[in-house]
Design an enzyme around this catalytic site. Structure first.
Site, PDB file in Angstrom:
ATOM      1  CB  SER A 185      -0.988   0.163   1.038  1.00 25.46           C
ATOM      2  OG  SER A 185      -1.862   0.961   1.170  1.00 25.46           O
ATOM      3  CG  ASP A 398      -6.348  -3.261  -3.598  1.00 26.72           C
ATOM      4  OD1 ASP A 398      -7.084  -2.745  -2.955  1.00 26.72           O
ATOM      5  OD2 ASP A 398      -4.969  -3.187  -3.712  1.00 26.72           O
ATOM      6  CG  HIS A 436      -5.421  -2.687   0.117  1.00 24.74           C
ATOM      7  ND1 HIS A 436      -4.656  -2.443  -0.926  1.00 24.74           N
ATOM      8  CD2 HIS A 436      -4.991  -1.816   1.175  1.00 24.74           C
ATOM      9  CE1 HIS A 436      -3.801  -1.241  -0.440  1.00 24.74           C
ATOM     10  NE2 HIS A 436      -3.983  -0.855   0.750  1.00 24.74           N
TER      11      HIS A 436
END
Length: 525
Positions: A185, A398, A436
């Site tokens: 991320s 995601d 994610h």
């Protein structure tokens, strides 16, 4: 200037080697713009850090804490954890590697859980809060603090890495054999910042779901938010998300040869949201006309006023996971959009995304924040010349960052360097059914972020082999675990653009029933 700084670091590392150090003596280390605030031997067992859960099953280690202050407005907390030189019986000793952790969102905390996982495996490890202490969705610390934004954007991690190398060399009387970074991320963005700006910091980098094009990602969210929030009638309740997922899977699940609740490549699914249009009244199993338009926008991504794509949209197949990232509990502006523009771009706490012009906001974001935050440079030649290896990965489902963004960056690297050079040092793995960084309906445990897979080596191990022996990674196995940590499913992950194809027979929950093959047609869409 960069060459001078590198030479200075090399001198610091070399001077640290050869002077035997106890843990306590590390408190007296002298490094530029650095204050060591603690150096303490921690007994094996549990540790309660300043925030987050209690960490258990830790081996004995030397815990070094410090503050970096490269500018008068910088206050960057960092920690370096060092396994004991002589490990107690039954404990893991130092494996001669340094493995650093990254951050998520707007950062603001040290990722202690990641450091603990690294320590248990014998790594020396380091982490930083990137120069502020706050929740990951809070950027109020950036209000009128341009130096703190630079610390967050690139400076804090780089300086932490440099200092960690010196501390490791002082404690063990030898430099680390290799230095690695594993994050996802914003941590994926940090990973690419390192490869692009500071190519000699790391030998191997594992970068998941990178938010590397920060200004376009957040500005795209502003445009998508207009479709979802500006008209309350267009807002899609999270209660409707399961019906959307069910409709998508009914239309597309069998396209890859196996009906299993996972889309192998969601780009092949051309689901029409209009098929969910309510025929007689609003129900949880259908969408109103404004909601159909909002869903189309979520899939399409954000655009400027001339229709040019700002950042790609979300993929179909696991809309049920969209609540936390894309939908929320009620119609409201995204915290990331609001905080970014209020406190980083405009320095205006009253700024509202509901009335903001997308083109003007995008232009302002790029002019002010692209330089300190974005990591989009495809020229990794200096990182490769250093011997660096980079593995990118992204979950196809995601709900926070479009997987198409990572594919676009990978393609740009290949175009810039040429296929041969790119292939020699950069790999991309797309993960079907992963959300994610982890989770989702598909197998999503493959050695990233310390999450073990059940079969074969994980991705970090493959990265280490690539760096240390020259053996390039090919396929690996991802695992889906149940809530009680039992293996539910294993699947191969294939280097992009290959996909895992079901053999047509055998247990569909076992990776041996699949093989990595090139797709039937080019998918560079």
């Amino acid at each position: 200037m960069r060459r001078i700084l590198f030479c200075s670091l090399a001198l610091l590392v070399s001077s640290a080697i050869g002077h035997a150090a106890t843990c306590a003596s590390l408190a007296s280390l002298t490094m530029p713009d650095t204050t060591i605030t603690g150096a303490e031997t921690m007994a094996a067992g549990s540790l309660k850090p300043p925030y987050g859960p209690t960490l258990s099953d830790l081996p004995a280690f030397c815990r070094v804490t410090g503050v970096l202050h490269p500018t008068s407005d910088s206050h960057i907390l960092f920690e370096v954890w060092l396994p004991e030189k002589q490990a107690a019986k039954g404990q893991q000793g130092w494996n001669r590697r340094l493995l650093d952790v990254g951050n998520g969102g707007f950062a603001g905390t040290i990722y202690y859980e990641g450091m603990a996982g690294n320590l248990r495996k014998g790594y020396a490890t380091a982490g930083t809060d990137t120069g502020h202490q706050a929740d990951a969705e809070d950027a109020s610390w950036a209000y009128r603090h341009p130096e703190k934004i630079k610390d967050f954007g690139y400076r804090a991690l780089h300086l932490t890495t440099e200092r960690a190398k010196v501390i490791v060399a002082a404690f063990y009387e030898t430099a680390p054999m290799k230095v690695y970074f594993d994050a996802c991320s914003d941590g994926g963005r940090e990973a690419l910042v390192e490869a692009q700006r500071y190519p000699e910091d790391y030998d191997g980098i594992l970068a998941g779901a990178p938010a590397n094009d920060w200004t376009h990602l957040i500005s795209s969210g502003l445009d998508v938010g207009h479709s979802l929030v500006a008209d309350p009638a267009a807002y899609i309740s999270s209660l409707k998300l399961p019906a959307i997922t069910a409709a998508v899977l009914a239309a597309c699940d069998a396209q890859d040869g196996l009906k299993d609740g996972i889309l192998n490549d969601p780009r092949e699914c051309h689901f029409d949201p209009g098929t969910l249009l309510c025929k007689s009244g609003d129900e949880l199993t259908c969408l109103t006309a404004p909601q159909v338009g909002a869903l189309r926008k979520l899939y399409a991504g954000g655009n400027d006023s001339e229709g040019r794509l700002i950042s790609p949209g979300l993929m179909p197949g696991d809309e049920s996971s969209w609540k936390a990232w894309a939908i929320g509990n009620a119609p409201s502006e995204s915290n990331y959009v609001q905080n970014f523009f209020r406190y980083m771009v405009y320095d205006d706490p009253t700024w509202s995304g509901l009335t903001a012009n997308v083109d003007t906001s995008l232009r302002a974001a790029n002019e002010k924040m692209a330089e300190p935050l974005n990591a989009t440079d495809p020229d990794l030649s200096r990182f490769i010349a250093h011997g660096g290896k980079l593995i990118l990965y992204h979950g196809w489902n995601d709900p926070a960052i479009s997987p198409l963004n990572t594919i676009a960056y990978y393609d740009s690297v290949v175009a810039k360097l040429g296929p041969a050079q790119a292939e020699s040092s950069v790999k991309l793995y797309m993960v079907p059914g992963m959300a994610h960084c982890a989770g989702g309906p598909g197998p999503s445990a493959f050695g990233q972020l310390g999450i073990p897979t059940a079969k074969g080596p994980g991705m970090l191990s493959l990265l280490e082999d690539w760096v240390e022996t020259g053996k390039a990674p090919t396929e690996l196995v991802a695992t889906k675990y149940s809530a009680d940590k039992k293996v539910q499913m294993t699947r191969p992950l294939c280097p992009y653009p290959q996909i895992a194809k079901y053999a047509g027979h055998g247990d569909p929950d076992d990776s041996t029933s699949f093989s990595c093959v090139m797709p039937a047609k080019a998918n560079n869409k």
